[in-house]
Design a protein around this motif. Structure first.
Motif, PDB file in Angstrom:
ATOM      1  N   LYS A 123      -9.922 101.560  -9.726  1.00  0.00           N
ATOM      2  CA  LYS A 123      -9.560 100.345 -10.471  1.00  0.00           C
ATOM      3  C   LYS A 123     -10.569  99.208 -10.333  1.00  0.00           C
ATOM      4  CE  LYS A 123      -5.769 102.284 -11.824  1.00  0.00           C
ATOM      5  NZ  LYS A 123      -5.669 102.771 -13.218  1.00  0.00           N
ATOM      6  N   TYR A 124     -11.548  99.393  -9.460  1.00  0.00           N
ATOM      7  CA  TYR A 124     -12.530  98.333  -9.175  1.00  0.00           C
ATOM      8  C   TYR A 124     -11.848  97.020  -8.807  1.00  0.00           C
ATOM      9  CZ  TYR A 124     -15.207 101.727 -11.883  1.00  0.00           C
ATOM     10  OH  TYR A 124     -15.749 102.883 -12.353  1.00  0.00           O
ATOM     11  N   ASP A 125     -10.702  97.146  -8.147  1.00  0.00           N
ATOM     12  CA  ASP A 125      -9.888  95.984  -7.760  1.00  0.00           C
ATOM     13  C   ASP A 125     -10.193  95.657  -6.294  1.00  0.00           C
ATOM     14  OD1 ASP A 125      -7.992  94.078  -7.240  1.00  0.00           O
ATOM     15  OD2 ASP A 125      -6.299  95.222  -8.046  1.00  0.00           O
ATOM     16  N   THR A 126     -11.293  94.981  -6.082  1.00  0.00           N
ATOM     17  CA  THR A 126     -11.772  94.730  -4.722  1.00  0.00           C
ATOM     18  C   THR A 126     -10.800  93.883  -3.919  1.00  0.00           C
ATOM     19  OG1 THR A 126     -14.042  94.822  -5.554  1.00  0.00           O
ATOM     20  CG2 THR A 126     -13.707  93.871  -3.355  1.00  0.00           C
ATOM     21  N   GLN A 127     -10.234  92.883  -4.548  1.00  0.00           N
ATOM     22  CA  GLN A 127      -9.343  91.962  -3.834  1.00  0.00           C
ATOM     23  C   GLN A 127      -8.130  92.696  -3.247  1.00  0.00           C
ATOM     24  OE1 GLN A 127      -8.148  88.510  -6.084  1.00  0.00           O
ATOM     25  NE2 GLN A 127      -6.569  87.916  -4.608  1.00  0.00           N
ATOM     26  N   ASN A 128      -7.435  93.467  -4.068  1.00  0.00           N
ATOM     27  CA  ASN A 128      -6.258  94.192  -3.573  1.00  0.00           C
ATOM     28  C   ASN A 128      -6.644  95.355  -2.648  1.00  0.00           C
ATOM     29  OD1 ASN A 128      -4.015  92.778  -4.673  1.00  0.00           O
ATOM     30  ND2 ASN A 128      -4.578  93.547  -6.705  1.00  0.00           N
ATOM     31  N   ALA A 129      -7.840  95.907  -2.869  1.00  0.00           N
ATOM     32  CA  ALA A 129      -8.324  96.961  -1.980  1.00  0.00           C
ATOM     33  C   ALA A 129      -8.512  96.400  -0.567  1.00  0.00           C
ATOM     34  CB  ALA A 129      -9.638  97.535  -2.500  1.00  0.00           C
ATOM     35  N   ILE A 130      -9.084  95.215  -0.485  1.00  0.00           N
ATOM     36  CA  ILE A 130      -9.282  94.567   0.817  1.00  0.00           C
ATOM     37  C   ILE A 130      -7.942  94.231   1.461  1.00  0.00           C
ATOM     38  CG2 ILE A 130     -10.133  92.457   1.932  1.00  0.00           C
ATOM     39  CD1 ILE A 130     -12.447  92.484  -0.109  1.00  0.00           C
ATOM     40  N   GLU A 131      -6.984  93.816   0.635  1.00  0.00           N
ATOM     41  CA  GLU A 131      -5.655  93.480   1.151  1.00  0.00           C
ATOM     42  C   GLU A 131      -4.989  94.708   1.786  1.00  0.00           C
ATOM     43  OE1 GLU A 131      -1.297  91.976  -0.545  1.00  0.00           O
ATOM     44  OE2 GLU A 131      -3.102  91.673  -1.751  1.00  0.00           O
ATOM     45  N   GLN A 132      -5.068  95.858   1.092  1.00  0.00           N
ATOM     46  CA  GLN A 132      -4.484  97.089   1.638  1.00  0.00           C
ATOM     47  C   GLN A 132      -5.219  97.530   2.902  1.00  0.00           C
ATOM     48  OE1 GLN A 132      -1.706  98.722   0.850  1.00  0.00           O
ATOM     49  NE2 GLN A 132      -1.259  97.210  -0.759  1.00  0.00           N
ATOM     50  N   LEU A 133      -6.532  97.353   2.910  1.00  0.00           N
ATOM     51  CA  LEU A 133      -7.323  97.727   4.086  1.00  0.00           C
ATOM     52  C   LEU A 133      -6.954  96.853   5.276  1.00  0.00           C
ATOM     53  CD1 LEU A 133      -9.541  99.518   5.211  1.00  0.00           C
ATOM     54  CD2 LEU A 133     -11.225  97.846   4.409  1.00  0.00           C
ATOM     55  N   GLN A 134      -6.680  95.579   5.015  1.00  0.00           N
ATOM     56  CA  GLN A 134      -6.274  94.676   6.091  1.00  0.00           C
ATOM     57  C   GLN A 134      -4.931  95.085   6.654  1.00  0.00           C
ATOM     58  OE1 GLN A 134      -8.333  92.107   7.328  1.00  0.00           O
ATOM     59  NE2 GLN A 134      -6.816  92.354   8.961  1.00  0.00           N
ATOM     60  N   TYR A 135      -4.030  95.508   5.776  1.00  0.00           N
ATOM     61  CA  TYR A 135      -2.741  96.011   6.254  1.00  0.00           C
ATOM     62  C   TYR A 135      -2.957  97.197   7.207  1.00  0.00           C
ATOM     63  CZ  TYR A 135       0.245  93.411   2.936  1.00  0.00           C
ATOM     64  OH  TYR A 135       0.917  92.435   2.263  1.00  0.00           O
ATOM     65  N   ALA A 136      -3.880  98.081   6.791  1.00  0.00           N
ATOM     66  CA  ALA A 136      -4.162  99.257   7.607  1.00  0.00           C
ATOM     67  C   ALA A 136      -4.705  98.859   8.980  1.00  0.00           C
ATOM     68  CB  ALA A 136      -5.158 100.167   6.895  1.00  0.00           C
ATOM     69  N   ILE A 137      -5.586  97.891   8.989  1.00  0.00           N
ATOM     70  CA  ILE A 137      -6.168  97.425  10.258  1.00  0.00           C
ATOM     71  C   ILE A 137      -5.117  96.776  11.141  1.00  0.00           C
ATOM     72  CG2 ILE A 137      -7.796  95.770  11.277  1.00  0.00           C
ATOM     73  CD1 ILE A 137      -9.547  96.231   8.744  1.00  0.00           C
ATOM     74  N   ASP A 138      -4.261  95.976  10.528  1.00  0.00           N
ATOM     75  CA  ASP A 138      -3.215  95.265  11.291  1.00  0.00           C
ATOM     76  C   ASP A 138      -2.198  96.227  11.903  1.00  0.00           C
ATOM     77  OD1 ASP A 138      -4.450  92.907  10.656  1.00  0.00           O
ATOM     78  OD2 ASP A 138      -3.070  92.401   9.010  1.00  0.00           O
ATOM     79  N   ILE A 139      -1.945  97.322  11.214  1.00  0.00           N
ATOM     80  CA  ILE A 139      -0.997  98.308  11.741  1.00  0.00           C
ATOM     81  C   ILE A 139      -1.530  98.914  13.012  1.00  0.00           C
ATOM     82  CG2 ILE A 139       0.064 100.575  11.299  1.00  0.00           C
ATOM     83  CD1 ILE A 139       0.135  99.787   8.309  1.00  0.00           C
ATOM     84  N   ARG A 165      -2.190 103.377   3.684  1.00  0.00           N
ATOM     85  CA  ARG A 165      -2.751 102.081   3.260  1.00  0.00           C
ATOM     86  C   ARG A 165      -4.248 102.216   2.974  1.00  0.00           C
ATOM     87  NH1 ARG A 165       0.976  97.951   1.986  1.00  0.00           N
ATOM     88  NH2 ARG A 165       2.723  98.080   3.443  1.00  0.00           N
ATOM     89  N   LYS A 166      -4.939 102.979   3.832  1.00  0.00           N
ATOM     90  CA  LYS A 166      -6.380 103.176   3.644  1.00  0.00           C
ATOM     91  C   LYS A 166      -6.638 103.965   2.365  1.00  0.00           C
ATOM     92  CE  LYS A 166     -10.754 103.311   4.998  1.00  0.00           C
ATOM     93  NZ  LYS A 166     -11.343 104.221   4.007  1.00  0.00           N
ATOM     94  N   LEU A 167      -5.818 104.966   2.097  1.00  0.00           N
ATOM     95  CA  LEU A 167      -5.962 105.727   0.856  1.00  0.00           C
ATOM     96  C   LEU A 167      -5.740 104.838  -0.364  1.00  0.00           C
ATOM     97  CD1 LEU A 167      -4.260 109.226   1.378  1.00  0.00           C
ATOM     98  CD2 LEU A 167      -6.614 108.773   0.713  1.00  0.00           C
ATOM     99  N   TYR A 168      -4.736 103.975  -0.264  1.00  0.00           N
ATOM    100  CA  TYR A 168      -4.446 103.048  -1.368  1.00  0.00           C
ATOM    101  C   TYR A 168      -5.625 102.113  -1.588  1.00  0.00           C
ATOM    102  CZ  TYR A 168      -1.222 100.461  -4.441  1.00  0.00           C
ATOM    103  OH  TYR A 168      -0.603  99.880  -5.521  1.00  0.00           O
ATOM    104  N   SER A 169      -6.218 101.638  -0.490  1.00  0.00           N
ATOM    105  CA  SER A 169      -7.386 100.768  -0.585  1.00  0.00           C
ATOM    106  C   SER A 169      -8.546 101.479  -1.274  1.00  0.00           C
ATOM    107  CB  SER A 169      -7.808 100.310   0.815  1.00  0.00           C
ATOM    108  OG  SER A 169      -9.023  99.602   0.758  1.00  0.00           O
ATOM    109  N   ASP A 170      -8.798 102.717  -0.858  1.00  0.00           N
ATOM    110  CA  ASP A 170      -9.891 103.493  -1.467  1.00  0.00           C
ATOM    111  C   ASP A 170      -9.637 103.717  -2.951  1.00  0.00           C
ATOM    112  OD1 ASP A 170     -11.108 103.636   0.998  1.00  0.00           O
ATOM    113  OD2 ASP A 170     -10.403 105.661   1.445  1.00  0.00           O
TER     114      ASP A 170
END
Length: 296
Positions: free
Chosen positions: A280-296, A269-274
């Motif tokens: 892709k400069y897709d900050t919104q979805n990057a943050i979403e993936q990072l949140q998934y990583a944190i929640d796990i 998830r963290k790799l996907y966020s990075d």
């Protein structure tokens, strides 16, 4: 202690070691002879001291005193016949002296008894690489391939020998031969990562994107590959698209597949966020993936 009593060979040895360990000390010219002299007295008095004599042999080799280095190792070998690292050290010294044939003979003897360590296997590859490169530069194609095939004949079931032959062919840009050798290694071990990665690189150089992607999918999406290794391979794969910013979107598809396969692995998830942030400069979805990583 040595400066207080220059006849004390143990103190002289320790002083010589301190000079070697001094990173600010540049060992050139007479300084080389001085250090060897400081070490020599002690090892002559104590020819059975294993580590001290081994160090002395290494220093002799580094100072191009090959004969003295080999003499010291042979003496140790007579005292400690079961120490395989002495054979490895001797092979290294012979390699550094461009005596590749005798270095290989020693490495073959080690392999026959106990198998090769990663370091010894690397040394063996360097020996054959130098021999084959000389043949290739001399345009002696027959000797080049005969040398590679002689390695394989020694142990036809050893995947590392096919891999080594592939690496050597790749080094001199004989990519068709390299691919053939890698395929033979993979026939023995379909998940041999080193062969797969180099094969993928060759496919990339040849512009064969489809085959390149298929190889990486086979490696990264295989459930028999550990999570730790999979993450390592995924990072390596994504790095290949840094320059192009993954304009074709291959990296994103791979990440989607990996995350789908392992939805609860925070590292992916963290790799996907990075990736989303950098490529892709897709900050919104990057943050979403990072949140998934944190929640796990």
């Amino acid at each position: 202690a040595y400066l207080a009593d220059t006849t004390n060979t143990a103190a002289a040895f320790n002083y010589g070691v301190s000079l070697l360990n001094n990173k600010n000390n540049i060992v050139i010219g007479n300084e080389t002879d001085r250090i060897l002299h400081l070490l020599e007295g002690y090892v002559n008095e104590h020819p059975d001291k294993y580590f001290e004599n081994l160090l002395y042999a290494e220093v002799c080799s580094n100072c191009n005193n090959i004969d003295k280095s080999l003499e010291t190792l042979n003496r140790l070998k007579a005292i400690y016949p079961d120490k395989s690292e002495l054979r490895s050290a001797k092979a290294t010294i012979l390699f550094n002296n461009s005596d590749y044939t005798h270095a290989i003979e020693i490495l073959d003897s080690i392999e026959a008894i106990s198998g090769l360590s990663e370091q010894d296997n690397s040394l063996k590859m360097k020996c054959y690489l130098n021999i084959c490169q000389d043949f290739f530069e001399a345009k002696d194609t027959l000797a080049f391939y005969n040398t590679l095939n002689s390695v394989i004949k020694k142990n036809p079931s050893n995947k590392e020998n096919y891999y080594m032959a592939g690496v050597i062919c790749n080094f001199v840009a004989q990519n068709d031969s390299a691919l053939a050798y890698f395929d033979r290694a993979l026939a023995l071990d379909s998940l041999n990562a080193t062969s797969l990665i180099l094969k993928a690189q060759i496919m990339n150089e040849m512009g064969n994107e489809e085959e390149y992607e298929d190889i990486w999918k086979k490696l990264i999406l295989n459930r028999d590959v550990s999570i730790e290794d999979k993450e390592t391979y995924l990072r390596y794969y994504l790095n290949s698209y840094v320059e192009s910013k993954d304009s074709a979107g291959y990296g994103e598809k791979m990440l989607e597949a990996v995350v789908k396969q392992h939805p609860y692995e925070a590292g992916f998830r963290k790799l996907y966020s990075d990736y989303l942030d950098y490529f892709k400069y897709d900050t919104q979805n990057a943050i979403e993936q990072l949140q998934y990583a944190i929640d796990i």
